[in-house]
Design an enzyme around this catalytic site. Structure first.
Site, short mmCIF file in Angstrom:
data_model
loop_
_atom_site.label_atom_id
_atom_site.label_comp_id
_atom_site.label_asym_id
_atom_site.label_seq_id
_atom_site.Cartn_x
_atom_site.Cartn_y
_atom_site.Cartn_z
N ASP A 122 -14.81 -8.44 28.09
CA ASP A 122 -15.68 -7.67 29.04
C ASP A 122 -17.05 -8.99 29.27
OD1 ASP A 122 -17.03 -7.88 26.61
OD2 ASP A 122 -17.35 -5.70 26.82
N LYS A 160 -9.06 -6.90 32.36
CA LYS A 160 -9.47 -5.82 31.50
C LYS A 160 -9.51 -4.50 31.33
CE LYS A 160 -13.75 -4.70 32.91
NZ LYS A 160 -15.54 -4.64 33.04
#
Ligand code: SF4
Length: 221
Positions: free
Chosen positions: A147, A129
């Site tokens: 996310d 991420k």
């Protein structure tokens, strides 16, 4: 969670409708959490683990008031780092991770943040991420960072599947048409915040409810 996925044609339609209804990339926007360079973007991503945006921003402000370079952070003692980043929680663990990250950056990359996913993910504390956020926001790459909002939307709709954000990111990358990669994160993020939010998704005014696999199954979430 079902394994069912939208067809390639439906995926195209979802992106087209989101492009028409959601804001995209803001020209000239700064990096993730408003950070102006790749180093501060990485640090800010690391601080954001299990922290609200406002607390992450406060911690980043506190830390960058003391130092803005890997060597500058390494020159601080642990107590000073921990006190500065306290607002974002888990500050002892994050202090240790920051030290490892800064050391690896200096020793293995001459202090320069790599601009590839592989290079970024080789750094301690940088997962998929954070790597994708830095690639997308700071380096302007055509990458959809996944996310919590993007992860939720993808799995509800059937755009991609994954039990973790990293697995959803891989599935999404495989299933997203090239033309949607540059802006996709921003459309999905805004859609997740404004319409398909965590607690009470607004299915009755959702522009893709006729395609959503969750909605088709339950008629509601
Ligand atoms: S129909 Fe509901 S659950 Fe499905 S994408 Fe739209 S808001 Fe989300």
């Amino acid at each position: 969670m079902t394994d069912e996925l939208l067809t390639a044609e439906a995926v195209e339609t979802v992106y087209r409708r989101l492009a028409e209804t959601m804001p995209g990339r803001t020209p000239g926007a700064k990096g993730p959490k408003g950070q102006p360079d790749a180093f501060r973007s990485c640090v800010s991503c690391m601080l954001s683990a299990q922290s609200r945006d406002a607390n992450t921003a406060a911690a980043a402000r506190g830390l960058f008031a003391l130092a803005t370079t890997p060597q500058g952070i390494l020159d601080l003692d642990d107590d000073a780092i921990a006190a500065a980043i306290k607002p974002c929680g888990l500050y002892n663990m994050k202090t240790r991770n920051l030290r490892k990250f800064c050391t690896a950056l200096l020793e293995e990359h001459d202090g320069v943040v790599p601009n590839t996913r592989k290079g970024l993910m080789s750094l301690p504390g940088i997962g998929r991420k954070c790597a994708d956020i830095v690639l997308s926001f700071t380096f302007g790459e055509d990458v959809i960072a996944v996310d919590t909002h993007v992860h939720r939307v993808c799995n509800r709709l059937g755009l991609a599947r994954g039990k973790t954000e990293a697995k959803t990111a891989q599935s999404l990358e495989d299933r997203t048409p090239d033309w949607a990669l540059h802006e996709g994160h921003f459309w999905l993020l805004q859609f997740g915040k404004q319409v398909c939010n965590a607690r009470s998704p607004k299915c009755d005014r959702c522009p893709v409810s006729d395609l959503c696999l969750w909605y088709a199954r339950d008629g509601k979430v």
